[in-house]
Design an enzyme around this catalytic site. Structure first.
Site, mmCIF file in Angstrom:
data_model
loop_
_atom_site.group_PDB
_atom_site.id
_atom_site.type_symbol
_atom_site.label_atom_id
_atom_site.label_comp_id
_atom_site.label_asym_id
_atom_site.label_seq_id
_atom_site.Cartn_x
_atom_site.Cartn_y
_atom_site.Cartn_z
ATOM 1 N N HIS A 127 21.201 2.752 -2.687
ATOM 2 C CA HIS A 127 21.357 2.462 -1.392
ATOM 3 C C HIS A 127 21.533 1.027 -0.821
ATOM 4 C CE1 HIS A 127 17.215 0.954 -0.302
ATOM 5 N NE2 HIS A 127 17.099 1.919 -1.185
ATOM 6 N N ASP A 144 21.164 -0.114 2.531
ATOM 7 C CA ASP A 144 20.399 -0.720 3.582
ATOM 8 C C ASP A 144 19.050 -1.231 2.985
ATOM 9 O OD1 ASP A 144 19.924 2.121 2.911
ATOM 10 O OD2 ASP A 144 18.637 2.435 4.582
ATOM 11 N N ASP A 149 14.493 -3.987 -3.591
ATOM 12 C CA ASP A 149 14.877 -2.638 -3.062
ATOM 13 C C ASP A 149 15.966 -2.672 -2.104
ATOM 14 O OD1 ASP A 149 14.299 -0.012 -1.983
ATOM 15 O OD2 ASP A 149 12.837 -0.644 -0.713
ATOM 16 N N GLU A 154 19.258 5.296 3.555
ATOM 17 C CA GLU A 154 18.066 5.770 2.606
ATOM 18 C C GLU A 154 16.786 5.585 3.324
ATOM 19 O OE1 GLU A 154 15.142 5.927 -0.561
ATOM 20 O OE2 GLU A 154 15.698 4.303 0.728
ATOM 21 N N HIS A 195 9.768 -4.326 0.785
ATOM 22 C CA HIS A 195 9.231 -4.271 1.994
ATOM 23 C C HIS A 195 8.279 -5.168 2.534
ATOM 24 C CE1 HIS A 195 10.465 0.327 2.686
ATOM 25 N NE2 HIS A 195 11.056 -0.298 1.836
#
Length: 424
Positions: free
Chosen positions: A106, A108, A139, A173, A396
């Site tokens: 992904h 995003d 990520d 995602e 994150h």
């Protein structure tokens, strides 16, 4: 076999995994602030389409029909507002009629949060030694780069393929899986799927799911000076919160062996609370939104029913909530669980490829406590697993980073796994 234990084709492709190009590409991709639902999410899709096209792949870049996808009964949900979404799939055109292996990731990233916690701009990547810092580093732009590096090495080696290699680079995602869902709905599929989410050197063959819930807890408004004439929705919520903790403990009593290493494999967490609209008024409504973990192989409908039935019992036993029950709704992302079928050869192909590529032991197998696109591919009949660079515990966060040697190891693993799946 060669003296190094690789075939001539494998050795040729491995020799073309370019570490300097890996670093350069990662820095370029991190610099595109492709937050879920933003215009930059579309920008990075067009950038990647160009890269795949220059590798000689057949590229399908399309604007997704959002109303049509949202109306589909299998739509996985979404949380970020958006007016557009771009799909991107590409595949080699010069292979034989053998199987198709998908390299999936992904594009995003989540928002950076409090900028004061970052050492500089999160979208201006930093290199410190062998480590790259920035939003999306692990990520999962490092995973995208590993795919590109593996594809580049295979194409540059000139190895003939008996099947096809496809790349599915997807949006959305982080908030449900819109991109993967739309890609599969468009007819892009394959016989196996390698997802390079950060797995920290482990082989992830199963994912728990996660469902977003919203609770509306009623109260009775009154002037704060005579609060006994009202019922505070905050007070009414307290037994609900305690009940959610008991439900979490119940749902984690006997986890699947793949999830047993986690203290809370299927977490239930309340992420936001809001109540009241005036300081001197007893609040007559509290809204709580949270995340319910879905157990491996559990039907999401059964998970929803479990929470709803549990709260119904709490309301029935409470003097106020008995006549003013909590309303439960299910907005936002809806992640089912998923797993690689038992005995599927993809597990050993990737495990052996990593051991051969690095000269180390095979990675251990485990499940992951978070939802991912894996479940959409397995639900569509495409066996899938996750193996990628980086540690998800850094994702994150303002400390997000990835080691370049880890990306190289994954890229080399992908080269071998692909050649051993669709090579000559």
């Amino acid at each position: 076999m060669t003296t190094a234990g690789f075939t001539a084709e494998e050795a040729s492709a491995l020799a073309r995994v370019d570490e300097s190009a890996i670093v350069r590409t990662l820095l370029e991709l991190i610099a595109i602030p492709s937050v879920t639902g933003s215009a930059a999410e579309a920008e990075i899709q067009h950038d990647l389409a160009g890269r795949l096209g220059r590798l000689g792949l057949d590229v399908d870049l399309w604007s997704m029909d959002l109303p049509e996808l949202r109306a589909h009964p299998g739509f996985p949900g979404a949380e970020a507002p958006r007016e557009e979404a771009w799909g991107l799939a590409a595949a080699t055109a010069d292979g034989g009629d053998g199987p198709t292996v998908i390299l999936q990731g992904h594009v995003d990233v989540v928002p950076p949060g409090d900028l004061a916690r970052w050492d500089g701009d999160p979208f201006v990547p930093r290199v410190v030694g062998d480590t790259v810092y920035g939003r999306g580093a692990c990520d999962m732009k490092a995973g995208l780069v590993a795919h590109l590096a593996a594809l580049t090495a295979i194409r540059a080696s000139g190895v003939r393929l008996r099947g096809r290699v496809a790349a599915h680079f997807v949006v959305g995602e982080e908030d449900g899986g819109l991109g993967a869902f739309g890609t599969l709905q468009r007819g892009h599929t394959g016989d196996a799927c390698l997802i390079t989410e950060p797995t920290n050197g482990t082989l992830v063959t199963a994912n728990a799911g996660a469902l977003t819930f919203r609770l509306a807890v009623p109260g009775l408004a009154a002037h704060a000076s005579s609060r006994d004439e009202g019922v505070s929705a905050v007070d009414a919520y307290l037994p609900v919160h305690q009940a959610l903790a008991r439900l979490e403990a119940e749902r984690n009593a006997s986890p699947d062996p793949l999830m047993a290493e986690y203290r809370i494999p299927y977490a239930l967490s309340v992420g936001t609370l809001s109540a009241g609209d005036w300081v001197s008024t007893v609040p007559d409504l509290l809204m709580a939104e949270g995340r319910l973990g879905v157990r491996l192989d559990e039907d999401p409908e059964a998970a929803r029913a479990h929470l709803e039935q549990h709260l119904a019992k709490v309301c029935a036993a409470d003097p106020w909530l008995r006549d003013h029950p909590v309303e439960v709704t299910w907005p936002g992302g809806q992640f089912a669980s998923g797993r690689l079928p038992a005995g599927h050869p993809l597990r050993d192909i990737v495990g052996d490829a990593f051991a051969d590529a690095t000269g180390g032991p095979r990675p251990r197998e485990r499940g992951a406590p978070y939802g991912s696109d894996l479940r959409l591919y397995t639900a569509a009949g495409v066996p899938a697993l996750q193996f990628g660079p980086g540690d998800v515990r850094l994702a994150h966060s303002s400390e997000e980073r990835v080691r370049v040697p880890d990306i190289v190891d994954v890229a080399r693993t992908l080269v071998l796994a692909v050649l051993r799946t669709v090579g000559t």
